[in-house]
Design a protein around this motif. Structure first.
Motif, short mmCIF file in Angstrom:
data_model
loop_
_atom_site.label_atom_id
_atom_site.label_comp_id
_atom_site.label_asym_id
_atom_site.label_seq_id
_atom_site.Cartn_x
_atom_site.Cartn_y
_atom_site.Cartn_z
N ILE A 88 40.43 21.47 25.46
CA ILE A 88 40.13 21.50 26.89
C ILE A 88 39.03 22.52 27.13
N ILE A 89 38.03 22.08 27.86
CA ILE A 89 36.92 22.97 28.19
C ILE A 89 37.18 23.54 29.57
N LYS A 90 37.19 24.84 29.67
CA LYS A 90 37.42 25.51 30.95
C LYS A 90 36.07 25.98 31.48
N PRO A 91 35.72 25.53 32.69
CA PRO A 91 34.44 25.95 33.25
C PRO A 91 34.44 27.43 33.62
N PRO A 92 33.27 28.02 33.77
CA PRO A 92 33.21 29.42 34.19
C PRO A 92 33.87 29.63 35.54
N LYS A 93 34.32 30.84 35.78
CA LYS A 93 35.04 31.18 37.02
C LYS A 93 34.21 30.86 38.25
N ALA A 94 32.91 31.11 38.21
CA ALA A 94 32.04 30.85 39.37
C ALA A 94 32.04 29.37 39.74
N ILE A 95 32.02 28.51 38.74
CA ILE A 95 32.05 27.07 39.01
C ILE A 95 33.40 26.66 39.58
N LEU A 96 34.48 27.21 39.04
CA LEU A 96 35.82 26.92 39.58
C LEU A 96 35.93 27.35 41.04
N GLU A 97 35.39 28.50 41.37
CA GLU A 97 35.43 28.98 42.75
C GLU A 97 34.63 28.08 43.68
N LEU A 98 33.45 27.63 43.23
CA LEU A 98 32.66 26.69 44.04
C LEU A 98 33.39 25.37 44.24
#
Length: 74
Positions: free
Chosen positions: A20-30
């Motif tokens: 599973i690839i977890k996106p960076p926190k900034a992308i998750l927040e957006l």
């Protein structure tokens, strides 16, 4: 015509092997901000639809009033 299921099924062992690839926190927040706006908009539209249903019920009920001689006025 053949019968059966197209969906093969998922085994736990297959899930455990998946990466599973977890996106960076900034992308998750957006993403979360965008999705939150969509859900808020959905809730507002739901409330508006409920109000419109109430208006339809009210005007439908009042469109057919009985007069003093028991005839229907439209």
């Amino acid at each position: 015509m053949a019968g059966g299921s197209i969906f093969k099924g998922i085994r736990i062992s297959e899930l455990e092997e998946m990466k599973i690839i977890k996106p960076p926190k900034a992308i998750l927040e957006l993403f979360n901000a965008r999705v939150a706006d969509i859900y808020m908009q959905k809730e507002e539209l739901f409330k508006e639809n409920e109000k419109l249903r109430e208006y339809i019920d009210f005007f439908t009920a009042t469109a057919y009033k009985w007069t003093s001689d028991d005839s229907i006025v439209q």
